[in-house]
Design a protein around this motif. Structure first.
Motif, PDB file in Angstrom:
ATOM      1  N   MET A   1       0.704  -0.986   0.002  1.00 47.57           N
ATOM      2  CA  MET A   1      -0.043   0.024  -0.061  1.00 47.57           C
ATOM      3  C   MET A   1       0.752   1.467   0.086  1.00 47.57           C
ATOM      4  N   ASN A   2       0.451   2.258  -0.462  1.00 43.79           N
ATOM      5  CA  ASN A   2       1.215   3.491  -0.796  1.00 43.79           C
ATOM      6  C   ASN A   2       0.244   4.278   0.182  1.00 43.79           C
ATOM      7  N   LEU A   3       0.435   4.601   1.434  1.00 43.79           N
ATOM      8  CA  LEU A   3      -0.594   5.286   2.334  1.00 43.79           C
ATOM      9  C   LEU A   3      -0.135   6.908   2.208  1.00 43.79           C
ATOM     10  N   PHE A   4       1.368   7.199   2.037  1.00 42.73           N
ATOM     11  CA  PHE A   4       1.590   8.477   1.972  1.00 42.73           C
ATOM     12  C   PHE A   4       0.897   9.229   0.468  1.00 42.73           C
ATOM     13  N   GLY A   5       1.272   8.356  -0.596  1.00 41.85           N
ATOM     14  CA  GLY A   5       0.814   8.861  -1.851  1.00 41.85           C
ATOM     15  C   GLY A   5      -0.641   8.912  -1.737  1.00 41.85           C
ATOM     16  N   ASP A   6      -1.551   8.074  -1.143  1.00 41.78           N
ATOM     17  CA  ASP A   6      -2.792   8.069  -0.954  1.00 41.78           C
ATOM     18  C   ASP A   6      -3.271   9.348  -0.404  1.00 41.78           C
ATOM     19  N   ILE A   7      -2.717   9.581   0.527  1.00 44.69           N
ATOM     20  CA  ILE A   7      -2.858  10.799   1.492  1.00 44.69           C
ATOM     21  C   ILE A   7      -2.608  11.990   0.634  1.00 44.69           C
ATOM     22  N   LEU A   8      -1.557  12.110  -0.145  1.00 43.22           N
ATOM     23  CA  LEU A   8      -0.982  13.296  -0.644  1.00 43.22           C
ATOM     24  C   LEU A   8      -2.137  13.681  -2.113  1.00 43.22           C
ATOM     25  N   SER A   9      -2.389  12.415  -2.355  1.00 39.24           N
ATOM     26  CA  SER A   9      -3.479  12.620  -3.613  1.00 39.24           C
ATOM     27  C   SER A   9      -4.846  13.109  -3.268  1.00 39.24           C
ATOM     28  N   ASP A  10      -5.111  12.729  -2.034  1.00 40.26           N
ATOM     29  CA  ASP A  10      -6.579  13.329  -1.552  1.00 40.26           C
ATOM     30  C   ASP A  10      -6.501  14.595  -1.344  1.00 40.26           C
ATOM     31  N   LEU A  11      -5.069  15.089  -0.532  1.00 40.17           N
ATOM     32  CA  LEU A  11      -5.197  16.693  -0.268  1.00 40.17           C
ATOM     33  C   LEU A  11      -4.942  17.456  -1.599  1.00 40.17           C
ATOM     34  N   ALA A  12      -4.406  16.810  -2.460  1.00 35.67           N
ATOM     35  CA  ALA A  12      -4.056  17.735  -3.758  1.00 35.67           C
ATOM     36  C   ALA A  12      -5.361  17.791  -4.423  1.00 35.67           C
ATOM     37  N   ALA A  13      -6.229  16.724  -4.493  1.00 35.29           N
ATOM     38  CA  ALA A  13      -7.629  16.691  -5.224  1.00 35.29           C
ATOM     39  C   ALA A  13      -8.454  17.809  -4.500  1.00 35.29           C
ATOM     40  N   GLY A  14      -8.511  17.930  -3.291  1.00 35.81           N
ATOM     41  CA  GLY A  14      -9.304  18.887  -2.604  1.00 35.81           C
ATOM     42  C   GLY A  14      -8.977  20.530  -2.966  1.00 35.81           C
ATOM     43  N   LEU A  15      -7.655  20.537  -3.347  1.00 37.66           N
ATOM     44  CA  LEU A  15      -7.088  21.926  -3.725  1.00 37.66           C
ATOM     45  C   LEU A  15      -7.777  22.186  -5.123  1.00 37.66           C
TER      46      LEU A  15
END
Length: 117
Positions: A1-15
């Protein structure tokens, strides 16, 4: 699993407007076979941001923008830059009007009426 990549993609998508407009890709090396003299190959899978939306399933209101932008990223990867740019221009043109934007972006279109570039 790529937990940190998943978190970053969620944050970027919110922007940028939400997960529906965010493209995504998984890029990496395929494992090398022991008997093969060739080096490991590069692999790529382009897709929209990986989330389920059971509340809108089957209603025709999902935003296809992320999927189309992921396809443009894949076209770039296989050196089809002109096709990728045409696809991005089509997405940009569709997002410019409320008639061709989905409801999550303040538009009136749905997935059945959203034009494909």
């Amino acid at each position: 699993m790529n937990l940190f990549g998943d978190i970053l993609s969620d944050l970027a998508a919110g922007l940028i407007g939400g997960l529906g407009v965010a493209p995504a890709a998984n890029i990496g090396d395929l494992p090398r076979r022991r008997a093969s003299p060739r080096p490991s190959a590069r692999a790529r899978c382009s897709r929209r941001c990986p989330r389920t939306a059971p509340d809108i399933a089957g209603k025709g209101i999902a935003n296809p923008t992320g999927l189309m932008l992921s396809a443009a990223m894949l076209l770039d990867h296989i050196d089809q830059r002109d096709a990728a740019e045409r696809l991005r221009r089509g997405v940009t043109a569709a997002l410019a009007s409320a008639e061709t934007r989905t409801g999550d972006l303040g538009g009136r279109a749905n997935t059945r009426s959203t034009p494909t570039p």
